[in-house]
Every structure is written in C-alpha cells, then in structure tokens.
Motif scaffolding. Structure first.
Motif, PDB file in Angstrom:
ATOM      1  N   MET A 183      37.492  36.484  39.287  1.00  0.00           N
ATOM      2  CA  MET A 183      36.367  35.945  38.335  1.00  0.00           C
ATOM      3  C   MET A 183      36.197  34.540  38.153  1.00  0.00           C
ATOM      4  O   MET A 183      35.249  33.872  37.933  1.00  0.00           O
ATOM      5  CB  MET A 183      36.633  36.727  37.060  1.00  0.00           C
ATOM      6  CG  MET A 183      36.556  38.195  36.963  1.00  0.00           C
ATOM      7  SD  MET A 183      34.738  38.712  37.698  1.00  0.00           S
ATOM      8  CE  MET A 183      33.684  38.051  36.204  1.00  0.00           C
ATOM      9  N   TYR A 236      26.837  48.924  38.490  1.00  0.00           N
ATOM     10  CA  TYR A 236      28.139  47.914  38.285  1.00  0.00           C
ATOM     11  C   TYR A 236      28.181  46.601  39.073  1.00  0.00           C
ATOM     12  O   TYR A 236      28.688  45.711  38.301  1.00  0.00           O
ATOM     13  CB  TYR A 236      29.711  48.524  38.805  1.00  0.00           C
ATOM     14  CG  TYR A 236      30.111  49.911  37.867  1.00  0.00           C
ATOM     15  CD1 TYR A 236      29.927  49.493  36.110  1.00  0.00           C
ATOM     16  CD2 TYR A 236      30.492  50.838  38.023  1.00  0.00           C
ATOM     17  CE1 TYR A 236      30.380  50.480  35.524  1.00  0.00           C
ATOM     18  CE2 TYR A 236      30.974  52.134  37.182  1.00  0.00           C
ATOM     19  CZ  TYR A 236      30.871  51.526  35.818  1.00  0.00           C
ATOM     20  OH  TYR A 236      31.379  52.579  34.788  1.00  0.00           O
ATOM     21  N   THR A 261      28.301  42.952  36.730  1.00  0.00           N
ATOM     22  CA  THR A 261      29.159  41.938  36.808  1.00  0.00           C
ATOM     23  C   THR A 261      28.300  40.664  37.135  1.00  0.00           C
ATOM     24  O   THR A 261      28.846  39.663  36.432  1.00  0.00           O
ATOM     25  CB  THR A 261      29.792  42.419  38.245  1.00  0.00           C
ATOM     26  OG1 THR A 261      30.590  43.578  38.047  1.00  0.00           O
ATOM     27  CG2 THR A 261      30.920  41.323  38.379  1.00  0.00           C
ATOM     28  N   LEU A 278      38.312  43.274  31.839  1.00  0.00           N
ATOM     29  CA  LEU A 278      36.890  43.328  31.617  1.00  0.00           C
ATOM     30  C   LEU A 278      36.521  44.762  31.043  1.00  0.00           C
ATOM     31  O   LEU A 278      36.957  45.944  31.536  1.00  0.00           O
ATOM     32  CB  LEU A 278      36.428  43.505  33.245  1.00  0.00           C
ATOM     33  CG  LEU A 278      36.828  42.164  34.044  1.00  0.00           C
ATOM     34  CD1 LEU A 278      36.229  42.275  35.171  1.00  0.00           C
ATOM     35  CD2 LEU A 278      36.254  40.906  33.475  1.00  0.00           C
ATOM     36  N   TYR A 294      33.416  49.172  32.026  1.00  0.00           N
ATOM     37  CA  TYR A 294      33.407  49.655  33.372  1.00  0.00           C
ATOM     38  C   TYR A 294      34.058  51.126  33.043  1.00  0.00           C
ATOM     39  O   TYR A 294      34.799  51.529  34.048  1.00  0.00           O
ATOM     40  CB  TYR A 294      34.323  48.743  34.190  1.00  0.00           C
ATOM     41  CG  TYR A 294      33.534  47.617  34.555  1.00  0.00           C
ATOM     42  CD1 TYR A 294      32.691  47.628  35.769  1.00  0.00           C
ATOM     43  CD2 TYR A 294      33.601  46.452  33.780  1.00  0.00           C
ATOM     44  CE1 TYR A 294      32.103  46.391  36.146  1.00  0.00           C
ATOM     45  CE2 TYR A 294      33.007  45.304  33.984  1.00  0.00           C
ATOM     46  CZ  TYR A 294      32.327  45.132  35.367  1.00  0.00           C
ATOM     47  OH  TYR A 294      31.695  44.008  35.510  1.00  0.00           O
TER      48      TYR A 294
END
Length: 356
Positions: free
Chosen positions: A175, A199, A203, A275, A278
C-alpha cells in the motif's frame, strides 16, 4: 381444582392485559381451558385414538432432482456441482442431474429456479456473484425474496497476490508503494461482476491518485499477465496462483475474509493488515425456490452436511483451491443479507465503474 386456582393467579394479570376481563372471569376461563386439555388428553389416550388433524407427511424426494448450474460444462464450479450431485444421488436414492444453464452472468439459471415449483426437485447451485449482479443490471428475481437458502458448501478465499519481483512482502509495504507511485503499479481483474473484480475496484477507490485497473479475459489470463510483468497485483483464487507461489514467481500478501485460510495459514487476512471492507466471501452454495417446505430444506441441508463431512470430498475441494464448509440454512441466509449489503455498497462507491 387447586391447580386451576393457582394457574388463574399466575396468569390473571396477563389475562386482563390480553382479554380485558375481570379476575373472576379469567379464573373461569383458565379452568375451562385446563378441563379441555384434560379431556383431550384422555380422549387421545384411548386405544386406537388419533389426533383430529395429524400433520401431512411429505414424501421427498419423489422423483429425480435437477441441480441447475449457471456454468458451462468443465471448470471448477461445474466439477463441484457434479461432485455434489453424485454424492447426493447416493444419499437420497434418486438421480440428481446437473443441468448447465450458462448465460447472462447466471441470471438465466437463477430465473429458471426462482419460477420453479417449490417441491425441492429443482435446485440452484450458484456462487456469490448472484449477490453482485443485481447492482450491475436489472435481474428478474430478488435473491432474498425468491430463493430459500439451503447451504453453502465451500468458500473460495481470494488472495492479494503480487509479482515476486516487486520489493514488497507485506500488505503495508504494498500500500505504501502504490500510494507513493500509483502510476508504476496496476491491479488485474478477470470477469466483471465477480468478487475479485469488486475487491480490485474497492482497493483502487481507496487510493487518492488511483491505480490502473486492467481487465483480462478470465482469471487465468490475469495470472499470465502478472507472470509477464504487465500487471502488478490481483485478487485471485488459490487454485489459480498456488503453482506460481510455490515456484517463487508470485507472492501472497493477504487474504480476504474474516479469518485466515487453511490453504495458506501463514498469510494474514487483510483485516489483520489494517484494511477494512474485505470480509465478504466468495462462496458456492445450494438454494431452492422460495416457499420450499422447511422439512425438505432441512433434509437437503443435513444430506449436504454429510456429503461435506466425507474426507474424499473435502480433499478434492481443497485441491481445487476451495475451503469446504458445512452450513445451515439460517447461517446461509444471514450471509446472503450481510454480503449483499457489502457488495452493493462497493458498487455504489464505484459509481458504475464495476459495470461490464
């Protein structure tokens, strides 16, 4: 009659609340009820006595069962459907035939089952994509209204995989790299409208300057593009990347879902890596038309649980990159409600970018 007086005292307040009667009338009412129950019990205890209305027994299955699958013949999903059909047929004592109805991203198969008789002889074998499709285009059914969940049989964890040539080994390092120089990296995605695609979209939305999102013709094509160095990362199934992870060409940084996958237990969840968003899983499951009798749903769920307990079945699913699971109808229904909320939220944030 002391028991009657005691019951009248215990229930007097509730009788007043429900029926607005005096305490004396409440006691008389309850006395009559107790006497009625006693007479009924006496009558049923007589030799040969039968209840006034015995529940109707359901004979199931009464004929062959069709398992409608929205996938073409061949491939992982079709193989799972045929494995289930084979095992269910042996347990139920009738043929269970897989009926492949590909097309319209699974909508054709879903519509066929939604409009079928709710007698348990027409079932749907589908995947989590059915929760996403209504956000991409109109569909002729409502997933929560027109189907009865029976059981999920497997989940397909999606791994955040990157090319091993990249100098990143954790989700945090990845990231940081894409935020620092987004133009130097890219995400790959296969079929639009799949959990892997959403997904990737999700992101990219979380990055201020964005990262190129490259669409390839299927998951296999995405992996080949990654091996060639033209795509940096993807959300892919374990089956698609495991050989390349073993030979060192690709690296797994994280996995979707609420817990680590037994397929690669050393890989942390994305939630562990900091994160959020998810948690929804890619799954395979069996559904019946709405209003299918509870007894039939319970029988099917129990037989599927027995099938999923078979060692050979579990090993074959794991070899295909799936995580076997044994679900119950209520848990499956809850997962449908919560997962659909997450997928639709991602689609709204994407502002139509997820549309094919």
């Amino acid at each position: 009659m002391s028991e009657v007086r005691m019951l009248a005292r215990l229930w007097r307040g509730r009788a007043q609340l429900w029926f607005s009667v005096t305490p004396a009338r409440a006691g008389a009412y309850l006395a009559g009820k107790v006497l009625g129950f006693a007479l009924t019990a006496f009558a049923l205890s007589a030799p040969g006595a039968q209840p006034a209305s015995a529940p109707r027994q359901i004979s199931y299955p009464a004929r062959p069962i069709r398992l409608i699958a929205p996938f073409p013949a061949g491939g992982v999903a079709d193989a799972v459907a045929r494995l289930l059909a084979e095992r269910l047929s042996a347990r139920l004592g009738v043929p269970v035939d897989v009926d492949n109805r590909p097309g319209s991203a699974g909508t054709l198969a879903g519509d066929l089952v939604a409009k079928s008789s709710s007698d348990g002889h027409t079932l749907l074998f589908h995947q989590a994509n059915m929760l996403i499709q209504p956000g991409l285009e109109p569909v002729p059914y409502d997933v929560q209204r027109d189907f009865t969940p029976v059981a999920r049989v497997a989940t397909m964890p999606l791994f955040l995989a990157v090319g091993a040539h990249l100098p990143v080994r954790t989700v945090q390092q990845w990231m940081t790299a894409v935020r620092t120089n987004p133009a130097a990296y890219s995400y790959g995605s296969g079929q639009p409208g799949t959990p892997a695609h959403l997904y990737a979209e999700y992101t990219v939305l979380g990055l201020r300057n964005g990262v190129p999102l490259v669409t390839a013709k299927g998951e296999g094509a995405v992996v080949q593009e990654m091996l060639a160095g033209r795509i940096s990362a993807c959300f892919c199934s374990y089956g698609a990347v495991q050989a390349h992870v073993r030979n060192g060409a690709l690296r797994l940084l994280g996995v979707t879902g609420l817990k680590r996958s037994p397929l690669a237990p050393a890989v942390p969840t994305l939630q562990e890596a900091g994160l959020d968003g998810y948690s929804a899983a890619a799954w395979f499951g069996v559904l019946a038309p709405a209003k299918t009798p509870h007894a039939i749903v319970a029988r099917l769920a129990a037989e599927l649980a027995a099938v999923m307990a078979e060692r050979e079945v579990r090993e074959r699913l794991q070899a295909a990159g799936l995580t076997p699971m044994s679900d119950v109808p209520d848990a499956f229904a809850t997962a449908i409600r919560t997962d659909q909320l997450q997928w639709q939220a991602i689609l709204r944030e994407a502002g139509g970018q997820g549309s094919p």
